[in-house]
Structures are given as C-alpha cells and as structure tokens.
Design an enzyme around this catalytic site. Structure first.
Site, PDB file in Angstrom:
ATOM      1  N   LYS A  21       0.854  -1.168  -0.141  1.00 32.98           N
ATOM      2  CA  LYS A  21       0.018  -0.021   0.014  1.00 32.98           C
ATOM      3  C   LYS A  21       0.944   1.191  -0.058  1.00 32.98           C
ATOM      4  O   LYS A  21       1.458   1.814   0.879  1.00 32.98           O
ATOM      5  CB  LYS A  21      -0.930   0.028   1.426  1.00 32.98           C
ATOM      6  CG  LYS A  21      -2.040   0.795   1.097  1.00 32.98           C
ATOM      7  CD  LYS A  21      -2.522   2.216   1.798  1.00 32.98           C
ATOM      8  CE  LYS A  21      -1.425   3.099   2.568  1.00 32.98           C
ATOM      9  NZ  LYS A  21      -1.655   4.487   1.974  1.00 32.98           N
ATOM     10  N   SER A  62       5.107   8.051   9.550  1.00 32.94           N
ATOM     11  CA  SER A  62       5.193   9.141  10.990  1.00 32.94           C
ATOM     12  C   SER A  62       5.332   8.200  12.277  1.00 32.94           C
ATOM     13  O   SER A  62       4.666   7.436  12.421  1.00 32.94           O
ATOM     14  CB  SER A  62       4.215  10.257  10.931  1.00 32.94           C
ATOM     15  OG  SER A  62       3.005   9.479  11.041  1.00 32.94           O
ATOM     16  N   GLY A  64       2.898   4.998  13.197  1.00 33.17           N
ATOM     17  CA  GLY A  64       3.764   3.876  13.437  1.00 33.17           C
ATOM     18  C   GLY A  64       3.098   3.105  14.919  1.00 33.17           C
ATOM     19  O   GLY A  64       3.186   1.860  14.900  1.00 33.17           O
ATOM     20  N   GLU A  90       9.646   2.096  10.771  1.00 36.08           N
ATOM     21  CA  GLU A  90      10.803   3.237  10.326  1.00 36.08           C
ATOM     22  C   GLU A  90      10.169   4.578  10.489  1.00 36.08           C
ATOM     23  O   GLU A  90       9.276   4.843   9.531  1.00 36.08           O
ATOM     24  CB  GLU A  90      11.496   3.103   9.004  1.00 36.08           C
ATOM     25  CG  GLU A  90      12.158   2.038   8.985  1.00 36.08           C
ATOM     26  CD  GLU A  90      13.471   1.982  10.004  1.00 36.08           C
ATOM     27  OE1 GLU A  90      14.056   3.201  10.274  1.00 36.08           O
ATOM     28  OE2 GLU A  90      14.090   0.804  10.414  1.00 36.08           O
ATOM     29  N   CYS A 147      13.362  11.423   6.304  1.00 38.38           N
ATOM     30  CA  CYS A 147      13.405  11.128   7.693  1.00 38.38           C
ATOM     31  C   CYS A 147      14.931  11.617   8.364  1.00 38.38           C
ATOM     32  O   CYS A 147      15.052  11.777   9.320  1.00 38.38           O
ATOM     33  CB  CYS A 147      12.965   9.635   7.752  1.00 38.38           C
ATOM     34  SG  CYS A 147      13.906   8.771   6.507  1.00 38.38           S
ATOM     35  N   GLU A 200       9.337  17.301  14.632  1.00 39.62           N
ATOM     36  CA  GLU A 200       9.872  17.161  13.312  1.00 39.62           C
ATOM     37  C   GLU A 200       8.835  18.067  12.589  1.00 39.62           C
ATOM     38  O   GLU A 200       7.679  17.937  12.486  1.00 39.62           O
ATOM     39  CB  GLU A 200       9.706  15.726  12.900  1.00 39.62           C
ATOM     40  CG  GLU A 200       9.957  15.361  11.452  1.00 39.62           C
ATOM     41  CD  GLU A 200       9.444  13.933  10.921  1.00 39.62           C
ATOM     42  OE1 GLU A 200       8.692  13.496  11.288  1.00 39.62           O
ATOM     43  OE2 GLU A 200      10.559  13.470  10.218  1.00 39.62           O
TER      44      GLU A 200
HETATM   45  P1  NDP Z   1       2.240   8.937   7.352  1.00 42.12           P
HETATM   46  O1  NDP Z   1       2.459   8.384   8.747  1.00 42.12           O
HETATM   47  O2  NDP Z   1       1.084   9.968   7.336  1.00 42.12           O
HETATM   48  O3  NDP Z   1       1.912   7.739   6.338  1.00 42.12           O
HETATM   49  C1  NDP Z   1       2.716   6.724   6.022  1.00 42.12           C
HETATM   50  C2  NDP Z   1       1.927   5.717   5.352  1.00 42.12           C
HETATM   51  O4  NDP Z   1       0.948   5.167   6.401  1.00 42.12           O
HETATM   52  C3  NDP Z   1       1.040   5.967   4.295  1.00 42.12           C
HETATM   53  O5  NDP Z   1       0.973   5.148   3.153  1.00 42.12           O
HETATM   54  C4  NDP Z   1      -0.231   6.273   5.071  1.00 42.12           C
HETATM   55  O6  NDP Z   1      -1.380   6.334   4.114  1.00 42.12           O
HETATM   56  C5  NDP Z   1      -0.266   4.897   5.924  1.00 42.12           C
HETATM   57  N1  NDP Z   1      -1.208   5.226   6.938  1.00 42.12           N
HETATM   58  C6  NDP Z   1      -1.723   6.279   7.544  1.00 42.12           C
HETATM   59  N2  NDP Z   1      -2.587   5.844   8.652  1.00 42.12           N
HETATM   60  C7  NDP Z   1      -2.418   4.527   8.763  1.00 42.12           C
HETATM   61  C8  NDP Z   1      -3.047   3.591   9.758  1.00 42.12           C
HETATM   62  N3  NDP Z   1      -3.782   4.124  10.733  1.00 42.12           N
HETATM   63  N4  NDP Z   1      -2.755   2.213   9.595  1.00 42.12           N
HETATM   64  C9  NDP Z   1      -2.022   1.909   8.392  1.00 42.12           C
HETATM   65  N5  NDP Z   1      -1.579   2.740   7.503  1.00 42.12           N
HETATM   66  C10 NDP Z   1      -1.670   4.015   7.810  1.00 42.12           C
HETATM   67  O7  NDP Z   1       3.664   9.417   6.970  1.00 42.12           O
HETATM   68  P2  NDP Z   1       4.073  10.311   5.724  1.00 42.12           P
HETATM   69  O8  NDP Z   1       3.373   9.738   4.608  1.00 42.12           O
HETATM   70  O9  NDP Z   1       3.316  11.619   6.004  1.00 42.12           O
HETATM   71  O10 NDP Z   1       5.529  10.253   5.837  1.00 42.12           O
HETATM   72  C11 NDP Z   1       6.211  11.343   6.612  1.00 42.12           C
HETATM   73  C12 NDP Z   1       6.933  10.588   7.672  1.00 42.12           C
HETATM   74  O11 NDP Z   1       7.584   9.511   7.337  1.00 42.12           O
HETATM   75  C13 NDP Z   1       7.959  11.444   8.492  1.00 42.12           C
HETATM   76  O12 NDP Z   1       7.680  11.547   9.729  1.00 42.12           O
HETATM   77  C14 NDP Z   1       9.064  10.957   8.025  1.00 42.12           C
HETATM   78  O13 NDP Z   1      10.132  11.098   8.930  1.00 42.12           O
HETATM   79  C15 NDP Z   1       8.830   9.482   8.016  1.00 42.12           C
HETATM   80  N6  NDP Z   1       9.830   8.616   7.160  1.00 42.12           N
HETATM   81  C16 NDP Z   1      10.673   7.720   7.592  1.00 42.12           C
HETATM   82  C17 NDP Z   1      11.708   7.049   7.050  1.00 42.12           C
HETATM   83  C18 NDP Z   1      12.638   6.182   8.042  1.00 42.12           C
HETATM   84  O14 NDP Z   1      13.079   5.357   7.243  1.00 42.12           O
HETATM   85  N7  NDP Z   1      12.760   6.330   9.378  1.00 42.12           N
HETATM   86  C19 NDP Z   1      11.835   7.377   5.838  1.00 42.12           C
HETATM   87  C20 NDP Z   1      11.066   8.121   5.109  1.00 42.12           C
HETATM   88  C21 NDP Z   1       9.910   8.685   5.874  1.00 42.12           C
HETATM   89  P3  NDP Z   1      -1.748   7.782   3.461  1.00 42.12           P
HETATM   90  O15 NDP Z   1      -0.799   8.082   2.797  1.00 42.12           O
HETATM   91  O16 NDP Z   1      -3.016   7.534   2.775  1.00 42.12           O
HETATM   92  O17 NDP Z   1      -2.138   8.643   4.663  1.00 42.12           O
END
Ligand code: NDP
Length: 497
Positions: free
Chosen positions: A176, A229, A233, A250, A284, A385
């Site tokens: 997804k 995020s 997570g 992550e 990130c 962040e």
């Molecule tokens: P989000 O947490 O909003 O979304 C991440 C993914 O999770 C998306 O596919 C999202 O869908 C999905 N999602 C949202 N809610 C749920 C749920 N309740 N259950 C399961 N899946 C869900 O993060 P962002 O997309 O805004 O990304 C930015 C964040 O990612 C930052 O905090 C950044 O630091 C982190 N990040 C971490 C990395 C690492 O390796 N540590 C690397 C890259 C980014 P949808 O898009 O539809 O909301």
C-alpha cells in the site's frame, strides 16, 4: 508512459476497487496537473489481495532462493532501462528534483541486485551438539504474507528496501503506497509484472490510511513493514502487538549535525545545504538541527544564509531546479505553524519563514529555505519534526554540551559530527544516540548493503537494508538430527550429579 496506471494490481490483474471510489493525485509543483484518480481500496480489496498473496506463497516460498534472485535481477535490469522515465514521473508526483528521483531509482536498483546476491547466502548455522552422534543446525524459513506500507518521500527506494528482501526470502507481498505517491507505486509494480513475477507474488492496493489499517489488521498478514510518521507507526505497532504479528517501524527524525570549532567550514556548508534543504527537508534523515560551536557560529550562519538564499526553487523536472515544493497544502500550513511557534518561543527567523512566491511558483506548494537562530534545546522547534526546509541552529560551547543537546530528543535516526580531531570523532560514534552517525558528512544518505534504521521514537529495533533486514523477513527453524540410534535426553543424560 503518458497514461497513468490508476488501478490496483491483484493476482496479476489490474483492476478498480470493489466500491469504485477513488481519490485524486496532483502534482505538488503544478497543482493544475492532475496525475489521476486512484482506487480508494476497502476491506474487500485488501482481502482479495491477501488471498492472492497467500495462494502465491505456496509456490514462491518453495522456489529455490537463487531462482527468486533471478527475478530480482531482471527487475533491476528493467528499472535501469526505465530510470529516467520513472524519475520524471516520480518528480511530477512528489516534487523532489529529477536528479534526486534518479538517485531514488538507483537506490532501488542497487537494492534489487544486492537482494539477488543474498539469495545465494541465506545462511543458517551448524553448531556442535552437546550429545554424541547428534547434529544441530538452524535454517531460515519465509514468514508468509508481508504487508508493506510506505511514505511518499522515497516512493520507489523505500518500498523496495522492504519488498526485495521480503521476496528474496520467499515471502509474498501486499503493498500500500502513500496516497501522495500512488502512481510511483503503480509504476514500480508494473516493472515487477514486466519482469515476469508470478501472479499474486506482489499485489498493489491503493488508498488512504484506512486501507493501510485494513492491511495491518488482516488476520492472514503475517508481518508488517512500515515507513512513515511516529504517530501512525505507534498505531500500527499496537495493532500488530495485539495480533502477535512481526512488525518493523521506520519513523520520524530530528537529526543533529554537530559542528565543532576545528571543523572544515567549507565542507560543513556543502553538507548543510544538501542535508537541510535536499528533498525540501522532507527526509526522515534531513539535517534539521545544527548544533554549532560558539567560536564558528556567526561565521557559519552568515555563510549559510547567503548560500541558502541562492537555492533555485521550482518544478523539479526543470533542469535548473535545486529544491522542489513540499508535498501538500497541509504541509505548508504545518511548516508555517512552526515558524509562528518558533517566534513565540523566542527564536529568530534568520532566513525565509514564508511561502515562496515568484514566477513559476504560483501553482505549487513552495516554501522558502528557512533558518531559525537563537534556538534553545527545550523549544518545540528544537524537538519536533517539522518536515520541511527548516533548519534550527543551537549554539554550544563544548563537545559534551553538543552531545547532550543532540541526545535531548525523542528521535534517533541519523546524526553527523564535523571535526578534524580523530579522538573526538570516535567518541561521538558511541556517544550520540542514533541509528546512524556520519563523520564529516551530512545526516542523509544510505547505501543498500548497510543497515538503516533508528533508535528511540524512530524505530522498534529492526533495520532495513544490509544483512540485518534478512533476519526480519525470515523465521529461524532449529533442527536436531539424532543418529545415535537410541533415545538421548539432553540436560539429563549428559550431566552427572
Ligand atoms: P504517514 O504516517 O502519514 O503515512 C505513512 C503511510 O501510512 C502512508 O501510506 C499512509 O497512508 C499510511 N497510514 C496512515 N494511517 C495509517 C493507519 N492507521 N494504518 C496503516 N497505515 C496508515 O507519514 P507520511 O506519509 O506523512 O510520511 C512522512 C513521515 O515518514 C515523516 O515522519 C518521516 O520522518 C517518515 N519517514 C521515515 C523514514 C524512515 O526510514 N525512518 C523514511 C521516510 C519517511 P496515506 O498516505 O493515505 O495517509
């Protein structure tokens, strides 16, 4: 590649969601450019995808691992051929400049070839038994169906960090992507299809967080790998814990760069520009806290202001662009909110702080490179962040203070120290609480064959990349072969009281 791939991919068939509902995906740099309407998948679609993955697991999991590696190599070859086309579409969808999205694809290519090579050494152990005529070993077994949920900022590299080792180990996948990068996800899955990956081995379900939740909570998904995020997570971790699933998280970061008085400031400047403003600060691993010695603070800040004010902002598919937009309107509002918070807390906006305006920027989510000075360790802008092109600057007077400020945070992904003193550099490798420490380089950047991940609020102890990720995607089975021809009772027969 002009028509967008706007469907789910389940059991080898491109298809709409069962409900027919969709969501819109736009170009963050040119908002009038609509990339497509993508399926808003529900429980039924997720269930179809998981069933297809479960069926495919019966054969994929039993295939010799090096034969699975051959598929991964073909995938790597096709991505190499399509690198520029993929990068163009990724830039169009999520905004970072073309040279960066090409790097994103290259990371996926490297990961494909690396995972393919690992299929020839998915080692177990053989160890001596404590009993005579007995043989002990451990082997790796695939886990089953893996749910892969990723963020939008590395729309190809990050999902492949998860999928390629998962596939190499014999698992099947339901993927997804983020709803901000569905097209990049679909283009990646198209590569798998064109490489001849059997139906059901990788399935794609587009949609929002609700789709992700349905995937996490599906009883037939054995493991979940998530990048996003810390807030999301935590929810995923709770659900997986309740259901006894394996999960890898992550999450966010607030990465420090320590600059000591003996550092090479030219090197620091290059590192800061790339670390803080590359990917518009939406990594990130972005360098978001500059922790700088008072002796060089003023000089460095003034040089940085000048250099950052010359960054060319624009649509990433235009050649001269150095920094693209942020991902969506809500991100602009969040960043602007933190500017207000910083001012209220007493920080100084030394550069930027506003939406970027000008020719070519009218129709996109652009924000100025921003530097906040006079920041102290307990301000919210120093701890939370922001995920945009915002660097906060904290002044320190010793190495010990620098480390204490660097560690005063709930995250622990990447970190950097600039110094020419070898003893201090080695001390920092141990003292800084982070999954990654760079010496004389910025906080960003990962190599496919090295472990990647964070401590504290950034992760839950697993690593992506490198040799460690293969532990996440396999179960260890322990095997004893007793060829003594009699019953031997360990811990009873072999110990005289
Ligand atoms: P989000 O947490 O909003 O979304 C991440 C993914 O999770 C998306 O596919 C999202 O869908 C999905 N999602 C949202 N809610 C749920 C749920 N309740 N259950 C399961 N899946 C869900 O993060 P962002 O997309 O805004 O990304 C930015 C964040 O990612 C930052 O905090 C950044 O630091 C982190 N990040 C971490 C990395 C690492 O390796 N540590 C690397 C890259 C980014 P949808 O898009 O539809 O909301």
């Amino acid at each position: 590649m002009s028509d967008a791939l706007t469907q789910n991919y389940i059991d080898g068939i491109w298809q709409d969601s069962a409900s027919g509902s969709t969501f819109k995906d736009i170009n963050p740099a040119v908002n009038s450019d609509v990339i497509g309407q993508f399926p808003e998948s529900g429980v039924e679609d997720v269930d179809d995808a998981v069933r297809a993955a479960r069926k495919a697991f019966q054969t994929w999991g039993k295939m010799p691992a090096p034969a699975r590696g051959d598929f991964l190599r073909r995938i790597g070859d096709i991505m190499t051929e399509r690198k520029s086309e993929l990068a163009f579409q990724m830039t169009r969808e999520m905004g970072k400049p073309f040279f960066e999205t090409k790097g994103d694809v290259q990371e996926a290519i490297d990961t494909a070839y690396y995972a393919a090579s690992e299929t020839r050494r998915l080692f177990g152990h053989t160890v001596p038994s404590e009993m005579p005529d007995k043989f002990n070993m451990s082997i790796r077994r695939p886990i089953g169906v893996c749910g892969v949920i990723s963020a939008w900022n590395f729309p190809v590299a990050v999902p492949t960090w998860k999928m390629f080792p998962a596939l190499a180990c014999g698992n099947t996948v339901v993927f997804k992507p983020s709803e901000d990068a569905p097209h990049s996800g679909a283009l990646l899955v198209k590569v798998f299809e064109d490489a001849g990956l059997p139906a059901g081995v990788v399935n794609l379900v587009q949609g929002s967080g609700n789709t992700g939740r349905a995937l996490v909570e599906h009883p037939d998904v054995n493991a979940v790998s998530f990048t996003g995020s810390t807030e999301t997570g935590s929810k995923i971790g709770e659900a997986c814990g309740r259901m006894h699933k394996r999960f890898s998280l992550e999450m966010g970061g607030k990465n420090p760069m320590i600059v000591l008085a003996d550092a090479d400031l030219d090197l620091v400047l290059d590192g800061l520009l790339w670390g803080a403003f590359g990917t518009t600060g939406q990594r990130c691993t972005a360098t978001s806290r500059l922790i700088v010695h008072e002796d060089v603070h003023d000089d460095l800040v003034s040089r940085l202001k000048e250099a950052a004010s010359n960054i060319k902002i624009g649509y990433g598919n235009e050649e001269e662009t150095e920094m693209g937009p942020v991902i969506r309107a809500a991100a602009l509002e969040k960043i602007q909110g933190y500017i207000t918070i910083g001012k209220d807390e007493g920080a100084t906006i030394a550069l930027g702080g506003k939406r970027a305006e000008g020719e070519g920027l009218e129709d996109g989510f652009f924000f100025q490179p921003t530097i906040m000075t006079n920041v102290t360790p307990n301000m919210r802008v120093a701890k939370e962040e922001i995920f945009g092109p915002v660097l906060v600057v904290l002044k320190i007077s010793s190495y010990e203070e620098a480390v204490s400020v660097a560690n005063n945070i709930e995250y622990g992904l990447s970190s950097a120290i600039y110094t020419n003193d070898i003893a201090t550099a080695f001390k920092a490798m141990h003292d800084i609480e982070a999954g990654i420490t760079y010496v004389n380089g910025p906080t960003i950047g990962a190599e496919a064959h090295m472990p990647f991940g964070g401590v504290k609020g950034t992760g839950n102890g697993h690593r992506e990349g490198g040799w460690e990720v293969f532990d996440f995607y396999t179960e260890t089975k322990t095997i004893y072969v007793d060829y003594s021809g009699k019953l031997q009772k360990a811990q009873i027969d072999n110990v005289d009281d």
